[in-house]
Design a protein around this motif. Sequence first.
Motif, PDB file in Angstrom:
ATOM      1  N   ALA A 170      -6.637   0.565  15.667  1.00 17.83           N
ATOM      2  CA  ALA A 170      -7.097   1.702  14.862  1.00 17.83           C
ATOM      3  C   ALA A 170      -8.453   1.402  14.224  1.00 17.83           C
ATOM      4  O   ALA A 170      -9.328   2.274  14.166  1.00 17.83           O
ATOM      5  N   GLY A 171      -8.635   0.171  13.753  1.00 19.05           N
ATOM      6  CA  GLY A 171      -9.926  -0.214  13.185  1.00 19.05           C
ATOM      7  C   GLY A 171     -11.027  -0.195  14.234  1.00 19.05           C
ATOM      8  O   GLY A 171     -12.164   0.218  13.957  1.00 19.05           O
ATOM      9  N   LEU A 172     -10.708  -0.649  15.455  1.00 21.84           N
ATOM     10  CA  LEU A 172     -11.678  -0.600  16.548  1.00 21.84           C
ATOM     11  C   LEU A 172     -12.047   0.843  16.873  1.00 21.84           C
ATOM     12  O   LEU A 172     -13.234   1.163  17.064  1.00 21.84           O
ATOM     13  N   ARG A 173     -11.058   1.720  16.928  1.00 24.45           N
ATOM     14  CA  ARG A 173     -11.337   3.117  17.247  1.00 24.45           C
ATOM     15  C   ARG A 173     -12.199   3.757  16.156  1.00 24.45           C
ATOM     16  O   ARG A 173     -13.091   4.569  16.450  1.00 24.45           O
ATOM     17  N   ALA A 174     -11.960   3.415  14.905  1.00 27.04           N
ATOM     18  CA  ALA A 174     -12.783   3.949  13.818  1.00 27.04           C
ATOM     19  C   ALA A 174     -14.228   3.508  13.983  1.00 27.04           C
ATOM     20  O   ALA A 174     -15.169   4.281  13.758  1.00 27.04           O
ATOM     21  N   LYS A 175     -14.420   2.267  14.383  1.00 28.41           N
ATOM     22  CA  LYS A 175     -15.775   1.755  14.586  1.00 28.41           C
ATOM     23  C   LYS A 175     -16.437   2.437  15.783  1.00 28.41           C
ATOM     24  O   LYS A 175     -17.613   2.820  15.721  1.00 28.41           O
ATOM     25  N   GLN A 176     -15.703   2.608  16.866  1.00 32.82           N
ATOM     26  CA  GLN A 176     -16.276   3.277  18.038  1.00 32.82           C
ATOM     27  C   GLN A 176     -16.645   4.725  17.730  1.00 32.82           C
ATOM     28  O   GLN A 176     -17.671   5.224  18.183  1.00 32.82           O
ATOM     29  N   GLU A 177     -15.812   5.385  16.929  1.00 34.63           N
ATOM     30  CA  GLU A 177     -16.125   6.757  16.541  1.00 34.63           C
ATOM     31  C   GLU A 177     -17.398   6.800  15.696  1.00 34.63           C
ATOM     32  O   GLU A 177     -18.247   7.685  15.871  1.00 34.63           O
ATOM     33  N   ALA A 178     -17.538   5.828  14.798  1.00 33.74           N
ATOM     34  CA  ALA A 178     -18.737   5.779  13.954  1.00 33.74           C
ATOM     35  C   ALA A 178     -19.987   5.496  14.772  1.00 33.74           C
ATOM     36  O   ALA A 178     -21.088   5.947  14.436  1.00 33.74           O
ATOM     37  N   ALA A 179     -19.826   4.752  15.869  1.00 33.19           N
ATOM     38  CA  ALA A 179     -20.977   4.362  16.684  1.00 33.19           C
ATOM     39  C   ALA A 179     -21.419   5.447  17.655  1.00 33.19           C
ATOM     40  O   ALA A 179     -22.584   5.470  18.073  1.00 33.19           O
ATOM     41  N   ALA A 180     -20.535   6.350  18.017  1.00 33.85           N
ATOM     42  CA  ALA A 180     -20.816   7.314  19.075  1.00 33.85           C
ATOM     43  C   ALA A 180     -22.051   8.145  18.765  1.00 33.85           C
ATOM     44  O   ALA A 180     -22.176   8.728  17.684  1.00 33.85           O
ATOM     45  N   GLY A 181     -23.000   8.158  19.700  1.00 30.89           N
ATOM     46  CA  GLY A 181     -24.209   8.945  19.561  1.00 30.89           C
ATOM     47  C   GLY A 181     -25.240   8.367  18.628  1.00 30.89           C
ATOM     48  O   GLY A 181     -26.254   9.017  18.345  1.00 30.89           O
ATOM     49  N   ARG A 182     -25.035   7.133  18.155  1.00 26.22           N
ATOM     50  CA  ARG A 182     -25.948   6.526  17.187  1.00 26.22           C
ATOM     51  C   ARG A 182     -26.566   5.234  17.709  1.00 26.22           C
ATOM     52  O   ARG A 182     -27.128   4.461  16.935  1.00 26.22           O
ATOM     53  N   LEU A 183     -26.477   4.979  19.008  1.00 25.42           N
ATOM     54  CA  LEU A 183     -26.848   3.675  19.547  1.00 25.42           C
ATOM     55  C   LEU A 183     -28.133   3.748  20.352  1.00 25.42           C
ATOM     56  O   LEU A 183     -28.201   4.415  21.382  1.00 25.42           O
ATOM     57  N   ALA A 184     -29.148   3.020  19.906  1.00 18.93           N
ATOM     58  CA  ALA A 184     -30.394   2.897  20.654  1.00 18.93           C
ATOM     59  C   ALA A 184     -30.328   1.764  21.666  1.00 18.93           C
ATOM     60  O   ALA A 184     -31.182   1.673  22.552  1.00 18.93           O
ATOM     61  N   VAL A 185     -29.355   0.864  21.535  1.00 17.72           N
ATOM     62  CA  VAL A 185     -29.116  -0.221  22.488  1.00 17.72           C
ATOM     63  C   VAL A 185     -27.616  -0.277  22.746  1.00 17.72           C
ATOM     64  O   VAL A 185     -26.829   0.402  22.082  1.00 17.72           O
ATOM     65  N   ASP A 186     -27.209  -1.089  23.704  1.00 22.02           N
ATOM     66  CA  ASP A 186     -25.791  -1.212  24.013  1.00 22.02           C
ATOM     67  C   ASP A 186     -25.081  -2.076  22.973  1.00 22.02           C
ATOM     68  O   ASP A 186     -25.661  -3.023  22.427  1.00 22.02           O
ATOM     69  N   VAL A 187     -23.821  -1.769  22.724  1.00 24.91           N
ATOM     70  CA  VAL A 187     -23.044  -2.443  21.679  1.00 24.91           C
ATOM     71  C   VAL A 187     -21.644  -2.755  22.204  1.00 24.91           C
ATOM     72  O   VAL A 187     -20.998  -1.907  22.827  1.00 24.91           O
ATOM     73  N   ALA A 188     -21.201  -3.965  21.950  1.00 27.20           N
ATOM     74  CA  ALA A 188     -19.815  -4.370  22.182  1.00 27.20           C
ATOM     75  C   ALA A 188     -19.236  -4.859  20.856  1.00 27.20           C
ATOM     76  O   ALA A 188     -19.950  -4.929  19.844  1.00 27.20           O
ATOM     77  N   PHE A 189     -17.960  -5.221  20.856  1.00 26.17           N
ATOM     78  CA  PHE A 189     -17.273  -5.482  19.601  1.00 26.17           C
ATOM     79  C   PHE A 189     -16.429  -6.753  19.673  1.00 26.17           C
ATOM     80  O   PHE A 189     -15.765  -7.020  20.677  1.00 26.17           O
ATOM     81  N   TRP A 190     -16.444  -7.515  18.582  1.00 25.27           N
ATOM     82  CA  TRP A 190     -15.479  -8.581  18.354  1.00 25.27           C
ATOM     83  C   TRP A 190     -14.264  -8.001  17.650  1.00 25.27           C
ATOM     84  O   TRP A 190     -14.386  -7.068  16.848  1.00 25.27           O
ATOM     85  N   GLY A 191     -13.108  -8.574  17.897  1.00 28.27           N
ATOM     86  CA  GLY A 191     -11.942  -8.331  17.069  1.00 28.27           C
ATOM     87  C   GLY A 191     -11.843  -9.399  15.993  1.00 28.27           C
ATOM     88  O   GLY A 191     -12.567 -10.402  16.023  1.00 28.27           O
ATOM     89  N   GLY A 192     -10.945  -9.189  15.041  1.00 30.38           N
ATOM     90  CA  GLY A 192     -10.773 -10.149  13.956  1.00 30.38           C
ATOM     91  C   GLY A 192      -9.378 -10.730  13.942  1.00 30.38           C
ATOM     92  O   GLY A 192      -8.391 -10.038  14.254  1.00 30.38           O
ATOM     93  N   ALA A 193      -9.276 -12.017  13.587  1.00 34.11           N
ATOM     94  CA  ALA A 193      -7.991 -12.686  13.387  1.00 34.11           C
ATOM     95  C   ALA A 193      -7.868 -13.012  11.912  1.00 34.11           C
ATOM     96  O   ALA A 193      -8.660 -13.800  11.365  1.00 34.11           O
ATOM     97  N   VAL A 194      -6.903 -12.401  11.256  1.00 39.55           N
ATOM     98  CA  VAL A 194      -6.680 -12.570   9.822  1.00 39.55           C
ATOM     99  C   VAL A 194      -5.183 -12.788   9.591  1.00 39.55           C
ATOM    100  O   VAL A 194      -4.363 -12.552  10.490  1.00 39.55           O
ATOM    101  N   PRO A 195      -4.793 -13.225   8.409  1.00 37.02           N
ATOM    102  CA  PRO A 195      -3.366 -13.393   8.133  1.00 37.02           C
ATOM    103  C   PRO A 195      -2.600 -12.087   8.371  1.00 37.02           C
ATOM    104  O   PRO A 195      -3.022 -11.014   7.922  1.00 37.02           O
TER     105      PRO A 195
END
Length: 434
Positions: A94-119
């Motif tokens: 869900a956090g990844l999807r929120a980030k992808q939604e925020a990025a859509a149509g706002r990218l002048a270069v290509d973007v990929a994503f790291w995930g996070g490992a937390v407790p």
Amino acid sequence: MLVDGALRPATVTIAEGRVSGVEAVDHPVAGPVLDVPDAAYVLPGVVDTHVHVNEPGRTHWEGFATATRAAHAGGVTTLVDMPLNSVPPTTTVAGLRAKQEAAAGRLAVDVAFWGGAVPGNLADLEPLHEAGVLGFKCFLSPSGVEEFPPLDPAGFEEALAEVARLDALMVVHAEDPAVLDAAPHPPSRAYADFLLSRPDEAETTAVRRVLDGARATGARVHVLHLSSARAVDLLADARAEGLPVTVETCPHYLCLEADAIPDAAPEFKCCPPIRDRANRERLWEALLAGVVDVVVSDHSPTTAEEKARGGGDLQQAWGGVAGLQVGFTAVAAEAAARGIGVERVAQWMATGTADLVGLPDKGRIAPGADADLVVHDPTATTEVRAADLAHRNPVSAYDGLTLAGRVTHTLVRGSSVVDHARGRMLGRMLGRTA
């Protein structure tokens, strides 16, 4: 032009956003031609695998539109966004999807994503992996934001075991919390006092834990933003042992030094810190020897107000250097001053980083690769003024510097136009996802 690791005269032809051929320099072509200065180099676009975009949730610190515009201006054609300091963090699908939604149509270069490992998110790692993140980031000490807490020793080993099972990559902020807690950290405007609060031992102790974890689980591990050269021998020994470990450092550790940093200047504060000149020289030696693999910006911006928090007390100011637009030019200039060719810089900042995260169409000029190119003129200069940089907040550790060399053109899939609809979102082994 840099082809197969060597500079040579050539003409690159482009069709449908990809390199269609690398031909002789006098090869006839039809259609538009990009002429570059005779002294300039055509290099693969920089692949910056360590960028904090912060959107959504902290877009006033940085956002996809401003970050990717800064990237484009600095020769970066692909960036990989860290799973913090956005809200929510990229610790669930869900956090990844929120980030992808925020990025859509706002990218002048290509973007990929790291995930996070937390407790508490061990069960989220496999779904994130399947959703296309390029690997997982964790902290061994506090991250600075409450929504992305560190892993304790047991949690770190559990996460490593899961990452190994997935054949994924764990990238680690390696500073030891016990060493940091024991270090002196009184309120102070003096950079020397801040440096004492983040000692070399914090890195060496944490690096040992990372290596022990890789040894115990078989997980592939990557040490983020190596600052302390005292960890180099540990890492070289681990390589000799055959452990699956890679290492990065950053432009600010290679180009700046503690003795030249004024007091009460929070634009230079980062964690781990910029250390002394002798340390910087050893990092260059490790880079040339191949113990350090790649160079990335660790672009970690915030507002001018957060940087100035505490009125010059460096313990209170936000820690992070905003270097996305300047990093490649700074490293190329420092390398040239040392007699190191720009082809080595491209290996560290384009080909090597693309290979690290598994983006085979990036970081190289070859038929079939994306036509992501940067034109760098070593005979020109770059006057760095923080107010003129494209990232959101006008704070920079490079402000006021004159750097040898300048990025004159950046092409994303063959186009040099800054277009926030051109950048695409990338995923692990999935190619373009949007």
